[in-house]
Motif scaffolding. Structure first.
Motif, PDB file in Angstrom:
ATOM      1  N   SER A 128      54.065  41.000  63.283  1.00  0.00           N
ATOM      2  CA  SER A 128      53.114  41.520  62.304  1.00  0.00           C
ATOM      3  C   SER A 128      52.842  40.498  61.202  1.00  0.00           C
ATOM      4  CB  SER A 128      53.656  42.807  61.677  1.00  0.00           C
ATOM      5  OG  SER A 128      52.856  43.205  60.590  1.00  0.00           O
ATOM      6  N   GLN A 129      51.571  40.435  60.783  1.00  0.00           N
ATOM      7  CA  GLN A 129      51.182  39.557  59.676  1.00  0.00           C
ATOM      8  C   GLN A 129      51.097  40.326  58.359  1.00  0.00           C
ATOM      9  OE1 GLN A 129      50.820  36.216  60.236  1.00  0.00           O
ATOM     10  NE2 GLN A 129      51.501  36.733  62.304  1.00  0.00           N
ATOM     11  N   LEU A 130      51.546  41.582  58.387  1.00  0.00           N
ATOM     12  CA  LEU A 130      51.413  42.441  57.206  1.00  0.00           C
ATOM     13  C   LEU A 130      52.728  42.582  56.442  1.00  0.00           C
ATOM     14  CD1 LEU A 130      49.209  45.206  58.857  1.00  0.00           C
ATOM     15  CD2 LEU A 130      48.452  43.390  57.326  1.00  0.00           C
ATOM     16  N   LEU A 131      53.757  41.857  56.877  1.00  0.00           N
ATOM     17  CA  LEU A 131      55.056  41.902  56.207  1.00  0.00           C
ATOM     18  C   LEU A 131      55.332  40.569  55.518  1.00  0.00           C
ATOM     19  CD1 LEU A 131      57.158  43.579  59.067  1.00  0.00           C
ATOM     20  CD2 LEU A 131      56.164  44.715  57.066  1.00  0.00           C
ATOM     21  N   THR A 132      56.314  40.558  54.636  1.00  0.00           N
ATOM     22  CA  THR A 132      56.730  39.302  54.018  1.00  0.00           C
ATOM     23  C   THR A 132      57.486  38.484  55.052  1.00  0.00           C
ATOM     24  OG1 THR A 132      58.878  40.151  53.276  1.00  0.00           O
ATOM     25  CG2 THR A 132      56.974  40.509  51.814  1.00  0.00           C
ATOM     26  N   GLN A 133      57.660  37.193  54.780  1.00  0.00           N
ATOM     27  CA  GLN A 133      58.366  36.332  55.719  1.00  0.00           C
ATOM     28  C   GLN A 133      59.804  36.788  55.903  1.00  0.00           C
ATOM     29  OE1 GLN A 133      56.931  33.852  57.619  1.00  0.00           O
ATOM     30  NE2 GLN A 133      58.902  34.085  58.648  1.00  0.00           N
ATOM     31  N   GLN A 134      60.435  37.233  54.819  1.00  0.00           N
ATOM     32  CA  GLN A 134      61.820  37.720  54.910  1.00  0.00           C
ATOM     33  C   GLN A 134      61.893  38.943  55.818  1.00  0.00           C
ATOM     34  OE1 GLN A 134      63.642  38.600  51.147  1.00  0.00           O
ATOM     35  NE2 GLN A 134      65.539  39.352  52.054  1.00  0.00           N
ATOM     36  N   GLN A 135      60.922  39.855  55.680  1.00  0.00           N
ATOM     37  CA  GLN A 135      60.899  41.049  56.519  1.00  0.00           C
ATOM     38  C   GLN A 135      60.650  40.675  57.984  1.00  0.00           C
ATOM     39  OE1 GLN A 135      57.798  43.138  54.411  1.00  0.00           O
ATOM     40  NE2 GLN A 135      59.251  44.426  53.279  1.00  0.00           N
ATOM     41  N   ILE A 136      59.750  39.725  58.226  1.00  0.00           N
ATOM     42  CA  ILE A 136      59.463  39.278  59.592  1.00  0.00           C
ATOM     43  C   ILE A 136      60.714  38.699  60.239  1.00  0.00           C
ATOM     44  CG2 ILE A 136      58.200  37.556  60.943  1.00  0.00           C
ATOM     45  CD1 ILE A 136      55.863  37.924  58.975  1.00  0.00           C
ATOM     46  N   ASP A 137      61.478  37.915  59.470  1.00  0.00           N
ATOM     47  CA  ASP A 137      62.715  37.326  59.984  1.00  0.00           C
ATOM     48  C   ASP A 137      63.710  38.418  60.384  1.00  0.00           C
ATOM     49  OD1 ASP A 137      61.654  34.837  59.535  1.00  0.00           O
ATOM     50  OD2 ASP A 137      62.691  34.520  57.630  1.00  0.00           O
ATOM     51  N   GLU A 138      63.821  39.456  59.563  1.00  0.00           N
ATOM     52  CA  GLU A 138      64.734  40.566  59.865  1.00  0.00           C
ATOM     53  C   GLU A 138      64.286  41.319  61.121  1.00  0.00           C
ATOM     54  OE1 GLU A 138      67.655  41.522  58.469  1.00  0.00           O
ATOM     55  OE2 GLU A 138      67.500  39.632  57.358  1.00  0.00           O
ATOM     56  N   VAL A 139      62.996  41.520  61.238  1.00  0.00           N
ATOM     57  CA  VAL A 139      62.460  42.204  62.427  1.00  0.00           C
ATOM     58  C   VAL A 139      62.767  41.397  63.681  1.00  0.00           C
ATOM     59  CG1 VAL A 139      60.333  42.870  63.617  1.00  0.00           C
ATOM     60  CG2 VAL A 139      60.638  43.461  61.221  1.00  0.00           C
ATOM     61  N   GLN A 140      62.580  40.082  63.619  1.00  0.00           N
ATOM     62  CA  GLN A 140      62.837  39.230  64.778  1.00  0.00           C
ATOM     63  C   GLN A 140      64.308  39.273  65.189  1.00  0.00           C
ATOM     64  OE1 GLN A 140      61.255  35.496  63.387  1.00  0.00           O
ATOM     65  NE2 GLN A 140      59.217  35.877  64.237  1.00  0.00           N
ATOM     66  N   LYS A 141      65.195  39.287  64.205  1.00  0.00           N
ATOM     67  CA  LYS A 141      66.632  39.388  64.504  1.00  0.00           C
ATOM     68  C   LYS A 141      66.938  40.711  65.195  1.00  0.00           C
ATOM     69  CE  LYS A 141      68.176  36.558  60.582  1.00  0.00           C
ATOM     70  NZ  LYS A 141      68.884  36.590  59.277  1.00  0.00           N
ATOM     71  N   MET A 142      66.363  41.797  64.672  1.00  0.00           N
ATOM     72  CA  MET A 142      66.595  43.124  65.245  1.00  0.00           C
ATOM     73  C   MET A 142      66.039  43.197  66.665  1.00  0.00           C
ATOM     74  SD  MET A 142      68.067  45.902  63.955  1.00  0.00           S
ATOM     75  CE  MET A 142      67.722  45.900  62.193  1.00  0.00           C
ATOM     76  N   HIS A 143      64.849  42.667  66.841  1.00  0.00           N
ATOM     77  CA  HIS A 143      64.203  42.700  68.154  1.00  0.00           C
ATOM     78  C   HIS A 143      65.031  41.897  69.164  1.00  0.00           C
ATOM     79  CE1 HIS A 143      60.886  43.064  70.966  1.00  0.00           C
ATOM     80  NE2 HIS A 143      60.953  41.768  71.195  1.00  0.00           N
ATOM     81  N   ALA A 144      65.490  40.710  68.755  1.00  0.00           N
ATOM     82  CA  ALA A 144      66.292  39.862  69.642  1.00  0.00           C
ATOM     83  C   ALA A 144      67.611  40.556  70.003  1.00  0.00           C
ATOM     84  CB  ALA A 144      66.574  38.524  68.967  1.00  0.00           C
ATOM     85  N   TYR A 145      68.224  41.238  69.025  1.00  0.00           N
ATOM     86  CA  TYR A 145      69.483  41.938  69.275  1.00  0.00           C
ATOM     87  C   TYR A 145      69.321  42.985  70.382  1.00  0.00           C
ATOM     88  CZ  TYR A 145      73.143  45.444  68.691  1.00  0.00           C
ATOM     89  OH  TYR A 145      74.145  46.335  68.935  1.00  0.00           O
ATOM     90  N   TYR A 146      68.264  43.777  70.289  1.00  0.00           N
ATOM     91  CA  TYR A 146      68.077  44.847  71.267  1.00  0.00           C
ATOM     92  C   TYR A 146      67.628  44.306  72.621  1.00  0.00           C
ATOM     93  CZ  TYR A 146      69.114  48.640  68.098  1.00  0.00           C
ATOM     94  OH  TYR A 146      69.773  49.499  67.260  1.00  0.00           O
ATOM     95  N   MET A 147      66.909  43.199  72.639  1.00  0.00           N
ATOM     96  CA  MET A 147      66.556  42.583  73.915  1.00  0.00           C
ATOM     97  C   MET A 147      67.823  42.114  74.636  1.00  0.00           C
ATOM     98  SD  MET A 147      63.302  42.789  74.443  1.00  0.00           S
ATOM     99  CE  MET A 147      63.556  44.437  73.732  1.00  0.00           C
TER     100      MET A 147
END
Length: 341
Positions: A103-122
């Motif tokens: 998403s381009q609607l979040l801050t960079q810090q939020q995007i980084d957290e989302v990517q970590k969460m997504h990678a964890y569940y993958m």
């Protein structure tokens, strides 16, 4: 650049059915050109309106969904949850991470957290698949199990779905490449034929020489701009002027011109569709545009954008309320009990 076929009342009566078919295609392309120009001229205004109306609402909605993801993640450690409830919450977290990914609607810090969460569940899903696969191999005959897995992989796996999507994309790319090749071939063929007919160096009459010089300059400009449509219209007129009457086109010429025009029409359709896709956000707005066959009506489009904003705000209100319940153990239990997490 504009160019009009010079047709007298007499020649209108003499136009062959094949020529009429080409004229219909020419009219269709002219309409497409006007429509594309209208969308191009309006795109800045539409983007500005969408940015002002939709972006703040979507940004707040995505921020709320991000907060839901974080709140649910922390709840796994804060509360004593059953195995079933834990699995439900983790499914929800994974769904939110997938939705927010990229998403381009979040801050960079939020995007980084989302990517970590997504990678964890993958990684967790991959581990679970491998564990399940090993269990199946231990339970059933290995050879028979591999055959069954191959069949399932062929028809239901992510790889198969990706292969289907890639094949579809390749077919579209091949079609576009073929159309582009035809356009390029047609450009050169038409230009050379026009130039051979109207070249001023072959004209002894000085008055006609000036006229042909101007025509050749226009043909040169059209060729440089890859304006197949203009060159085709010019060639039809030049050939008609050369014969002094419209005796109809040969079957080969009709087929060639028809393919060239259809390629030009398809290219314009693709341009219009790509521009609409970049300007129109919601599915409802896209449907409205499709129903109008791409005809531009900015006022109607703005009404649909306003309606989309209203829908997003309603969803935002509901998601904020859900977030409020997620923040308390009793509220989370209620959401789980009623299956509205």
């Amino acid at each position: 650049m504009s160019f009009a076929l010079k047709t007298t009342p007499q020649t209108i009566l003499d136009v062959s059915p094949q020529h009429k078919k080409l004229n219909r295609l020419i009219d269709e392309i002219e309409q497409q050109k006007r429509l594309l120009l209208a969308w191009q001229q309006a795109q800045d205004e539409i983007r500005a309106y969408s940015q002002k109306a939709l972006m703040p609402a979507y940004r707040e909605l995505y921020t709320t969904l991000y907060e839901q993801m974080q709140t649910l993640w922390h709840s796994l450690n804060l509360y004593r949850l059953s195995k079933t409830d834990t699995a439900t919450i983790e499914d929800k977290i994974q769904a939110l991470a997938g939705l927010l990914q990229g998403s381009q609607l979040l801050t960079q810090q939020q995007i980084d957290e989302v990517q970590k969460m997504h990678a964890y569940y993958m990684q967790a899903n991959e581990y679970t698949k491998k564990k399940t696969k090993q269990k199946n191999i231990d339970t059933f005959d290995k050879a028979e199990n591999l055959v069954i897995e191959d069949e399932l992989d062929d028809w239901n796996s992510d790889q198969y779905q990706q292969a289907k999507a890639q094949a579809k994309l390749k077919r579209a790319q091949d079609k576009h490449a073929k159309a582009s090749m035809l356009v390029n071939q047609s450009l050169k063929t038409m230009y050379l034929k026009i130039a051979s007919i109207i070249h001023p160096d072959r004209e002894p009459d000085e008055a006609k020489k000036v006229e042909k010089t101007e025509l050749l300059q226009r043909a040169n400009a059209a060729y440089e701009q890859e304006d197949l449509f203009f060159l085709l219209k010019m060639q039809l007129e030049v050939e008609q002027s050369k014969t002094g009457a419209n005796k109809g086109l040969s079957t080969e010429q009709v087929k060639f011109y028809e393919q060239a025009l259809q390629a030009q029409s398809q290219a314009l359709k693709s341009q219009i569709q790509a521009l609409i896709e970049s300007l129109v956000w919601s599915d409802k707005a896209k449907i409205a545009v499709q129903k109008s066959k791409g005809q531009l009506n900015i006022e109607q489009l703005y009404k649909q954008i306003d309606a989309d904003v209203s829908v997003v705000k309603q969803q935002l209100k509901a998601e904020k309320q859900r977030l409020m319940y997620m923040g308390k153990e009793s509220g989370l239990e209620m959401l789980l009990e009623h299956q509205v997490l």
